[in-house]
Motif scaffolding. Structure first.
Motif, PDB file in Angstrom:
ATOM      1  N   SER A   1       0.837  -1.194   0.000  1.00 46.47           N
ATOM      2  CA  SER A   1       0.000   0.000   0.000  1.00 46.47           C
ATOM      3  C   SER A   1       0.872   1.244   0.000  1.00 46.47           C
ATOM      4  O   SER A   1       2.015   1.228   0.458  1.00 46.47           O
ATOM      5  N   SER A   2       0.312   2.332  -0.497  1.00 45.38           N
ATOM      6  CA  SER A   2       1.029   3.613  -0.492  1.00 45.38           C
ATOM      7  C   SER A   2       0.815   4.365   0.821  1.00 45.38           C
ATOM      8  O   SER A   2       1.488   5.358   1.080  1.00 45.38           O
ATOM      9  N   GLN A   3      -0.111   3.887   1.649  1.00 35.41           N
ATOM     10  CA  GLN A   3      -0.379   4.530   2.937  1.00 35.41           C
ATOM     11  C   GLN A   3       0.015   3.579   4.059  1.00 35.41           C
ATOM     12  O   GLN A   3      -0.215   2.370   3.972  1.00 35.41           O
ATOM     13  N   ALA A   4       0.608   4.137   5.102  1.00 38.80           N
ATOM     14  CA  ALA A   4       1.057   3.291   6.211  1.00 38.80           C
ATOM     15  C   ALA A   4      -0.123   2.730   7.006  1.00 38.80           C
ATOM     16  O   ALA A   4      -0.149   1.548   7.332  1.00 38.80           O
TER      17      ALA A   4
ATOM     18  N   VAL B   1      -1.619  -1.704   7.093  1.00 42.60           N
ATOM     19  CA  VAL B   1      -0.781  -1.599   8.280  1.00 42.60           C
ATOM     20  C   VAL B   1       0.669  -1.663   7.835  1.00 42.60           C
ATOM     21  O   VAL B   1       1.093  -2.648   7.224  1.00 42.60           O
ATOM     22  N   LEU B   2       1.412  -0.609   8.108  1.00 45.70           N
ATOM     23  CA  LEU B   2       2.835  -0.543   7.751  1.00 45.70           C
ATOM     24  C   LEU B   2       3.050  -0.848   6.271  1.00 45.70           C
ATOM     25  O   LEU B   2       3.892  -1.683   5.917  1.00 45.70           O
ATOM     26  N   PHE B   3       2.293  -0.179   5.425  1.00 45.55           N
ATOM     27  CA  PHE B   3       2.390  -0.267   3.970  1.00 45.55           C
ATOM     28  C   PHE B   3       2.016  -1.648   3.421  1.00 45.55           C
ATOM     29  O   PHE B   3       2.314  -1.958   2.283  1.00 45.55           O
ATOM     30  N   LEU B   4       1.383  -2.470   4.205  1.00 45.48           N
ATOM     31  CA  LEU B   4       0.896  -3.766   3.737  1.00 45.48           C
ATOM     32  C   LEU B   4      -0.620  -3.732   3.773  1.00 45.48           C
ATOM     33  O   LEU B   4      -1.224  -3.438   4.812  1.00 45.48           O
ATOM     34  N   GLN B   5      -1.263  -3.985   2.631  1.00 44.63           N
ATOM     35  CA  GLN B   5      -2.709  -3.865   2.540  1.00 44.63           C
ATOM     36  C   GLN B   5      -3.355  -5.239   2.488  1.00 44.63           C
ATOM     37  O   GLN B   5      -2.949  -6.103   1.719  1.00 44.63           O
TER      38      GLN B   5
END
Length: 51
Positions: free
Chosen positions: A15-18, A36-40
């Protein structure tokens, strides 16, 4: 990574968002997604339709 659970689909991607959370619904499918922590993690659940 994509994983089919019955008629549902589970997707794990970068993901582009943390940190984010999203829940939406289309005509035939509901979507729940959390980052969560760039993992979607996304879960697509098909809706049961009455015939």
């Amino acid at each position: 990574m994509k994983l089919n659970i019955g008629k549902n689909l589970f997707v794990m991607d970068f993901s582009s968002q943390a940190f984010s959370w999203f829940q939406g619904e289309t005509e035939r499918m509901s979507l729940t997604s959390i980052s969560v922590l760039f993992l979607q993690f996304s879960f697509f659940a098909r809706r049961l339709e009455a015939i």
